[in-house]
Design an enzyme around this catalytic site. Structure first.
Site, mmCIF file in Angstrom:
data_model
loop_
_atom_site.group_PDB
_atom_site.id
_atom_site.type_symbol
_atom_site.label_atom_id
_atom_site.label_comp_id
_atom_site.label_asym_id
_atom_site.label_seq_id
_atom_site.Cartn_x
_atom_site.Cartn_y
_atom_site.Cartn_z
ATOM 1 N N ASP A 1 -0.827 -0.467 -4.813
ATOM 2 C CA ASP A 1 -2.060 0.150 -5.291
ATOM 3 C C ASP A 1 -1.825 1.552 -5.845
ATOM 4 O O ASP A 1 -2.588 2.045 -6.667
ATOM 5 C CB ASP A 1 -3.133 0.175 -4.192
ATOM 6 C CG ASP A 1 -2.650 0.799 -2.887
ATOM 7 O OD1 ASP A 1 -1.482 1.249 -2.825
ATOM 8 O OD2 ASP A 1 -3.435 0.835 -1.923
ATOM 9 N N ASP B 1 0.850 -1.195 0.000
ATOM 10 C CA ASP B 1 0.000 0.000 0.000
ATOM 11 C C ASP B 1 0.886 1.244 0.000
ATOM 12 O O ASP B 1 1.618 1.497 0.951
ATOM 13 C CB ASP B 1 -0.897 -0.013 1.242
ATOM 14 C CG ASP B 1 -1.987 1.057 1.201
ATOM 15 O OD1 ASP B 1 -1.880 1.988 0.387
ATOM 16 O OD2 ASP B 1 -2.938 0.966 1.990
ATOM 17 N N HIS C 1 -10.539 -3.489 1.949
ATOM 18 C CA HIS C 1 -10.854 -2.107 1.569
ATOM 19 C C HIS C 1 -11.717 -1.968 0.317
ATOM 20 O O HIS C 1 -11.623 -0.986 -0.411
ATOM 21 C CB HIS C 1 -9.555 -1.293 1.399
ATOM 22 C CG HIS C 1 -9.748 0.161 1.756
ATOM 23 N ND1 HIS C 1 -8.758 1.114 1.580
ATOM 24 C CD2 HIS C 1 -10.805 0.837 2.287
ATOM 25 C CE1 HIS C 1 -9.186 2.296 1.967
ATOM 26 N NE2 HIS C 1 -10.438 2.154 2.410
ATOM 27 N N CYS D 1 -6.456 3.690 -3.091
ATOM 28 C CA CYS D 1 -6.521 2.312 -2.598
ATOM 29 C C CYS D 1 -7.695 1.513 -3.148
ATOM 30 O O CYS D 1 -7.523 0.495 -3.832
ATOM 31 C CB CYS D 1 -6.586 2.315 -1.075
ATOM 32 S SG CYS D 1 -5.294 3.266 -0.268
#
Length: 487
Positions: free
Chosen positions: A295, A48, A138, A88
């Site tokens: 991401d 991330d 997420h 994200c």
């Protein structure tokens, strides 16, 4: 039988034989997995906010990432890969569906991907794979620490040790398969999640079915100062070499933050080493496709900004390593093609000899990697539908944009017209905006025309973000951000 009948039957049989012979000769030769070769496993390692520039194999002078360097040496390295919408949730939705954000409706954080989507794990399940997900999800939109029950909200993943989203890496919760009681990772969650992934991989070494596992780490996303002390002690802020596009007035803050950022990166690099070593020990590496990516990136002071969403390279460019078993006949090495988020799924499906379903929009890069198609990857689209959060409109002057990234240029327009034009070969830190300059008028016109054509082909009218919020029924606060809650 009459002689004429016998002659007719003989001629008919002979013609049929010739047709079969010609048909066999004209069939394209394909690689078929032999009895000694299982269908390949797939391990997706997703970080991330790791920008493409921040590894030693990419040339960053501040950090040493030996395990990623080793992986890069045996992988296809899409060195120009981008996150088409560098946020994200939109990236994750495009990865899992192979669709662009305006198709699957996920263009902001903390919204839910359609539970009826044709998604990665559902496709692999149908093809006989065991599927698992560990880490940060997420794409559920029901609260960042809410239990996500088995079923379509998990998009087909069978094994489950995950949470929706947290950035408390030293005390983060997760849910284990069917148990709605939250558990807490024991320590730095990147380490604990890696141990869980290794346990999952080990459980599959004597199983006939291949596996698809997605390991989704929350690091190196901020907070930057939360890696284990061992790793933080490796970096002195005063020694950090900043990118030239970091303004001097924020240099002290950036050096401190980037030292913590690299601490997270070295920690996850060690975890990549553990995963590779485990695959080797189990004789699984030679039959496992590994995708290592992120991401989106992190500006970390470049252009005077932080985090993501914006169209600059530190935000948009992501690492994209694809380790491919040797028997598939694809050589490792650097590739120039600009692979985008939605292209990952169709490429993986093709490598695994699984049919690519119709709803998928991404490009299958397997022929390109085989050297059979050099027409793809010349350019791609980057998008911001609705700026929010750290780049919201009222306070941070966020703006909707559409951009065209080619092997040499980045061209971006907002709702008011042309905004950015960079020659990335001559100006790799994007410090000289060429937009609307007379000497580049012909180039700008050509890039604008190509961008317009691609948007039209994608059905993207490039309207204000509020249009798409209304279309998809997304509610936002006064900053244009989807409100989220823990539970």
């Amino acid at each position: 039988m009459k002689k004429s009948q016998h002659s007719y039957m003989f001629k008919t049989a002979y013609i049929l034989f010739l047709l079969v012979l010609v048909s066999c000769k004209s069939t394209t030769k394909k690689h078929h997995i032999t009895s000694d070769e299982k269908q390949p496993n797939v391990l997706i390692i997703l970080t991330d906010q790791l920008r493409a520039q921040s590894t030693s194999y990419a040339g960053d002078p501040n950090v040493n990432t030996p395990h990623l360097d080793n992986l890069e040496a045996i992988s296809v390295n899409f060195k120009n890969a981008v996150s088409g919408m560098p946020v994200c949730t939109p990236f994750k939705a495009s990865l899992i569906t192979g669709q662009r954000p305006l198709t699957n409706g996920v263009f902001m954080n903390d919204v839910q991907l359609d539970t009826n989507a044709v998604s990665m794990a559902k496709i692999y399940n149908k093809a006989g794979y065991d599927t698992g997900f560990i880490g940060k999800w997420h794409i559920d939109g029901h609260g960042r620490e809410s239990f996500i029950p088995p079923g379509n909200r998990r998009q087909g993943f069978q094994f489950w040790m995950a949470n929706e989203c947290t950035h408390n890496y030293n005390s983060s919760i997760y849910y284990d398969n069917n148990d709605p009681t939250p558990k807490t990772w024991n320590g730095y969650d990147t380490f604990e999640q890696t141990d869980a992934a290794i346990d999952y991989i080990n459980s599959k070494k004597n199983v006939n079915n291949p596996f698809l596992l997605m390991l989704s780490w929350g690091t190196p996303h901020n907070p930057y100062d939360s890696a284990p002390k061992k790793y933080r002690d490796m970096f002195n802020p005063d020694d950090m070499e900043l990118r030239p596009n970091v303004p001097e007035n924020i240099a002290t803050k950036v050096r401190k933050d980037i030292a913590g950022y690299y601490a997270h990166i070295v920690a996850l690099d060690d975890m990549v080493g553990e995963l590779i070593q485990d695959l080797k020990s189990n004789n699984q590496l030679d039959n496992t496709i590994i995708v290592f990516t992120s991401d989106h990136g992190d500006l970390l002071g470049s252009q005077g900004a932080y985090r993501k969403q914006q169209p600059f390279d530190e935000s948009v460019r992501v690492p994209m390593l694809v380790h491919i078993p040797k028997y598939l006949g694809i050589k490792p090495g650097k590739r120039e093609a600009i692979l985008n988020s939605e292209d990952i799924l169709p490429t993986l499906l093709s490598l695994c000899q699984i049919n690519i379903p119709e709803p998928i929009e991404g490009i299958n890069y397997k022929p390109y990697m085989e050297g059979k198609d050099d027409t793809v990857g010349k350019e791609t689209i980057i998008t911001c539908v609705q700026p929010f959060g750290e780049w919201n409109k009222p306070k941070r002057q966020g703006r909707e944009y559409r951009g065209l990234v080619t092997e040499k240029y980045t061209y971006v327009k907002d709702l008011n017209g042309p905004w950015l034009l960079f020659n990335n070969e001559e100006d790799p830190h994007q410090m000289n905006n060429l937009v609307n300059k007379t000497d580049y008028a012909v180039l700008q016109s050509d890039l604008d025309s190509r961008l317009t054509q691609r948007l039209k082909a994608n059905g993207d009218q490039f309207l204000p973000g509020t249009h798409y919020l209304d279309k998809w029924g997304i509610k936002v606060d006064h900053l244009g951000t989807v409100p989220y809650k823990k539970h």
